[in-house]
Design an enzyme around this catalytic site. Sequence first.
Site, PDB file in Angstrom:
ATOM      1  N   GLY A   1     -26.346  18.690 -33.221  1.00 32.13           N
ATOM      2  CA  GLY A   1     -26.119  20.043 -32.717  1.00 32.13           C
ATOM      3  C   GLY A   1     -25.695  20.981 -33.825  1.00 32.13           C
ATOM      4  O   GLY A   1     -24.941  21.932 -33.605  1.00 32.13           O
TER       5      GLY A   1
ATOM      6  N   HIS B   1      -6.995  19.606 -21.959  1.00 37.55           N
ATOM      7  CA  HIS B   1      -6.018  20.175 -22.876  1.00 37.55           C
ATOM      8  C   HIS B   1      -4.576  20.053 -22.372  1.00 37.55           C
ATOM      9  O   HIS B   1      -3.723  19.452 -23.029  1.00 37.55           O
ATOM     10  CB  HIS B   1      -6.316  21.657 -23.124  1.00 37.55           C
ATOM     11  CG  HIS B   1      -7.613  21.922 -23.802  1.00 37.55           C
ATOM     12  ND1 HIS B   1      -8.121  21.120 -24.798  1.00 37.55           N
ATOM     13  CD2 HIS B   1      -8.528  22.903 -23.617  1.00 37.55           C
ATOM     14  CE1 HIS B   1      -9.282  21.607 -25.209  1.00 37.55           C
ATOM     15  NE2 HIS B   1      -9.550  22.686 -24.501  1.00 37.55           N
TER      16      HIS B   1
END
Length: 485
Positions: free
Chosen positions: A22, A249
């Site tokens: 990517g 997170h």
Amino acid sequence: MSVRSAGDHGPRPEDHVIVLFGATGDLARRKLLPGLYHLARAGLMPAGYRVIGSAPAAGAPDAEGFRAHARRAVAEFGRSKPEGPAWEEFERALSFGTADPGDTGPLAAAVQEAERALGGSPRRLFHLAVPPAAFPAVVGELGASGLADGGRLIVEKPFGTDLPTARALDETIHAVFDESRVFRIDHFLGKESVDNILALRFANGLFEPVWNRNHISHVQIDVPEKLTIEGRAGFFEGTGTFRDMIVTHLFQILGFVAMEPPATLTARALRAEKDKVFQSMRPLDPAHVVRGQYEGYRAEPGVAPDSDTETFAALRVEIDNWRWAGVPFYLRSGKALAEGRHVVTLGFREPALRMFPRDVPDTANELVIDFDDPGRITARFLAKEPGPEMRLGAAAMVFAYSDCFTTAHALEGYERLILDAMLGDQSLFTSADGVERLWEASAPLLENPPPAEPYARGSWGPDRVHRLIAPYRWCLPEGGDGRDG
């Protein structure tokens, strides 16, 4: 585990061949290529290294095109400009090799050429900066081609979307890479100020004795964002804030705040203690969750007109262990909110006996850790105001990184974590067991989510978040009662 800067290199990685899958995508452009260049300028890359970009052959650049792409990325998003001998040296280390299902020949050739140029036995590090749907194909091709042999793998979130998909992803990865070579990256955990949570707790006798249910009434982990979804409906509609932010997170930050002291600051000890916190989490109760959706979200391109995807999530988390039993943890994150912040707040219990008037500020008795870069820590308390009467006023003591340390060469989250991956240090990376346990604890909410309530852009979310945290108040906005305005 040490804070590294250009003035304190610490251990240097072995020679490496780094493959970015990517490599022409947004993450590589904004973070990975500028981050690798900054590591090189700071003297933290291996003595010998090569960076190979990879993407499907259709529309992919050649090596020269990739170098030009990297220059543009560093010029736009890097902290150091792509110029002078440092850039020329970095640019010479860049090459490109395409990879398609069933045809990894060009990539394999680029890796072999890079290894011949370096000599010896350099390590291989593969970074999957690709959509999750591409993970199985890329990992499978790495295994089938033999490129994965002895290499390490950096995996980007999301690590599944529920327990079955997380387990399926781990099975796919573990068929090629054993767990000791897998690095599930969460850039939040690479922040200097997250390390400082550990330093604050375990290096200071002032704090560790009171870091428990006897002295702390509640904990907040608050990560509001001002940004909207910004055209990412294709990703966000299938994910939502809970999966995108809370599981990946905020739960990880909770693990560092709530963990027991590790025997050593090794990866094994740190991850073991963090995983114990996750094992102690009660299953999430949907009655203690507020889901919200900012007004106008359904008008975003690509969003379903009847979408119930949450752009906001606030929840109460309970941890059943000796240290935290009875102490609620309140987590909040969302899009299009009033501010963008990264804050942990520990609220301390009031003294057993009140001898002062009750008309005192409710912002006292808090320790506030702002873990946005560069970060600061604020202790809020009450002090006597000048004058003949015993009147109390709010006071604060503030430690700010920018005032106390030179941060010019401090590493950003991705930079720190890529360096750790090259060193083989998994301290700040999440484990398969930890990820699967978080999805397991989240199952009741995923199976029975409350409806998403509308909220105004620029607010602090649906009004019900204030009932969720009662009798306490949200630390943000500072200086107020936690309500909008």
